[in-house]
Write a protein that holds these residues in place. Structure first.
Motif, mmCIF file in Angstrom:
data_model
loop_
_atom_site.group_PDB
_atom_site.id
_atom_site.type_symbol
_atom_site.label_atom_id
_atom_site.label_comp_id
_atom_site.label_asym_id
_atom_site.label_seq_id
_atom_site.Cartn_x
_atom_site.Cartn_y
_atom_site.Cartn_z
ATOM 1 N N ALA A 205 1.166 -1.171 0.090
ATOM 2 C CA ALA A 205 -0.029 0.007 -0.020
ATOM 3 C C ALA A 205 0.764 1.352 -0.105
ATOM 4 O O ALA A 205 1.966 1.339 0.545
ATOM 5 N N GLN A 206 0.353 2.252 -0.607
ATOM 6 C CA GLN A 206 1.268 3.478 -0.796
ATOM 7 C C GLN A 206 0.984 4.361 0.427
ATOM 8 O O GLN A 206 0.069 4.352 1.304
ATOM 9 N N PRO A 207 2.053 4.895 1.065
ATOM 10 C CA PRO A 207 3.468 5.029 0.342
ATOM 11 C C PRO A 207 4.474 3.750 0.725
ATOM 12 O O PRO A 207 5.551 4.001 0.521
ATOM 13 N N GLY A 208 4.128 2.823 1.353
ATOM 14 C CA GLY A 208 4.690 1.633 1.565
ATOM 15 C C GLY A 208 5.693 1.726 2.686
ATOM 16 O O GLY A 208 7.043 1.436 2.547
ATOM 17 N N TYR A 209 4.970 1.856 3.881
ATOM 18 C CA TYR A 209 5.691 1.674 5.215
ATOM 19 C C TYR A 209 6.257 0.514 5.492
ATOM 20 O O TYR A 209 5.575 -0.396 5.387
ATOM 21 N N ASP A 210 7.407 0.330 5.773
ATOM 22 C CA ASP A 210 8.038 -0.860 6.428
ATOM 23 C C ASP A 210 7.630 -1.345 7.545
ATOM 24 O O ASP A 210 7.353 -2.715 7.856
ATOM 25 N N PHE A 211 7.210 -0.473 8.569
ATOM 26 C CA PHE A 211 6.890 -0.796 9.905
ATOM 27 C C PHE A 211 6.162 0.472 10.453
ATOM 28 O O PHE A 211 6.240 1.602 10.064
ATOM 29 N N TYR A 212 5.115 0.194 11.522
ATOM 30 C CA TYR A 212 4.453 0.994 12.170
ATOM 31 C C TYR A 212 4.893 0.971 13.751
ATOM 32 O O TYR A 212 5.311 -0.240 14.067
ATOM 33 N N LEU A 243 13.723 -7.402 7.929
ATOM 34 C CA LEU A 243 13.273 -7.358 6.398
ATOM 35 C C LEU A 243 14.488 -7.279 5.533
ATOM 36 O O LEU A 243 14.340 -7.254 3.971
ATOM 37 N N LYS A 244 15.749 -7.284 6.116
ATOM 38 C CA LYS A 244 16.851 -7.405 5.198
ATOM 39 C C LYS A 244 17.039 -6.040 4.238
ATOM 40 O O LYS A 244 17.336 -6.050 3.263
ATOM 41 N N LYS A 245 16.691 -4.985 4.875
ATOM 42 C CA LYS A 245 16.799 -3.873 4.282
ATOM 43 C C LYS A 245 17.692 -2.754 4.906
ATOM 44 O O LYS A 245 17.598 -2.786 6.314
#
Length: 286
Positions: A205-212, A243-245
């Motif tokens: 989903a935009q804007p594509g949050y990796d985590f909250y 997440l390997k990011k």
């Protein structure tokens, strides 16, 4: 004595969102009890004091002292009030330097301007996994019956991180209403100064949050901190491994809300990027 004072909404592009901080520009160090009295008077999660020290002035100097106080106590690291302090120097004082350095209890913190954003060079405080049973009462007070995936602790920040299970969604995180008194009763050792609850993001989903996340810190007088830079020094290390990011986009789901861009650098430090809005300026007369 007259002290220039500002209210700055950090980690937001619009006024009245993000996390408000008070910023005071100080010519020379004050007595500690005066710092605390001013912070209590402002009654925001943090009041920052930028101390000129040996710098020529706030427009040309590149190195300043920086201290942060909650309404109850001084703290060792604060992200949003650092961002707010840099915003005052760059946006209002038109500081001429490519970056400013803040001398703090957490070492030297560098902040540079990039277009409309500010980039903070912060330490990375990757948390360590913990035994659930050690925090059973506190977990119950914070997340109730929601399923959890991980419990981790960062000794350098005294933050406990609780990851909700992936079966939960953002609405579960937003609906949490932990009572400050219950949290204080559940943790009395002094080991924990705040609890960060986090959830994997909806990256499609935009804007594509990796985590909250959300952050509760009644132990330092803050029932909920709206957007917390220091918490993301903990969250970034955890989610980067999961997440390997190294580059992530995060959103803190308080009622005010705020967005943070995160990048773990090759030297192990963390760049936190955000925007800020200066909404009030005046003079404190003491």
């Amino acid at each position: 004595m007259e002290i220039p004072i500002f209210t700055v909404d950090a980690f937001t592009k619009v006024p009245f969102k993000g996390n408000p901080a008070a910023v005071c520009l100080i010519e020379n160090e004050l007595q500690d009890d005066l710092y605390q009295s001013i912070a209590a008077e402002m009654n925001l999660s943090e009041t920052a004091f930028v101390i000129k020290g040996n710098s020529m002035d706030f427009s040309t100097g590149s190195r300043f002292g920086l201290r942060w106080f909650t309404p109850k106590s001084e703290i060792a690291l604060c992200g949003h009030a650092t961002l707010a302090s840099a915003a005052v120097l760059f946006y209002l004082k038109k500081n001429i330097n490519p970056f400013v350095v803040f001398e703090t209890m957490s070492g030297d913190l560098y902040v540079r301007q990039h277009e409309d954003s500010l980039i903070m060079d912060f330490p990375l405080n990757t948390p360590q996994p913990q035994d659930y049973s050690e925090f059973k009462d506190l977990l119950k007070a914070v997340v109730g019956d929601l399923p959890t995936e991980d419990v981790c602790y960062s000794p350098s920040t005294k933050k406990l991180m609780i990851r909700l299970a992936d079966t939960c969604d953002r609405s579960d995180l937003v609906s949490l209403r932990p009572e400050a008194d219950s949290l204080l009763r559940s943790e009395t050792t002094g080991k924990i100064k705040s609890v960060v609850v986090t959830l994997k993001g909806a990256q499609k989903a935009q804007p594509g949050y990796d985590f909250y996340s959300r952050n509760f810190a009644p132990w330092v007088g803050i029932p909920e901190d709206p957007v917390t830079g220091s918490a993301h020094t903990v969250l970034a290390g955890y989610w980067s491994e999961k997440l390997k990011k190294k580059k992530m986009l995060a959103y803190q789901c308080s009622s005010r809300g705020g967005e943070l861009k995160l990048e773990i650098r090759d030297d192990g430090r963390l760049d936190i990027t955000g925007e800020a809005q200066i909404i009030l300026q005046g003079t404190l007369k003491i």
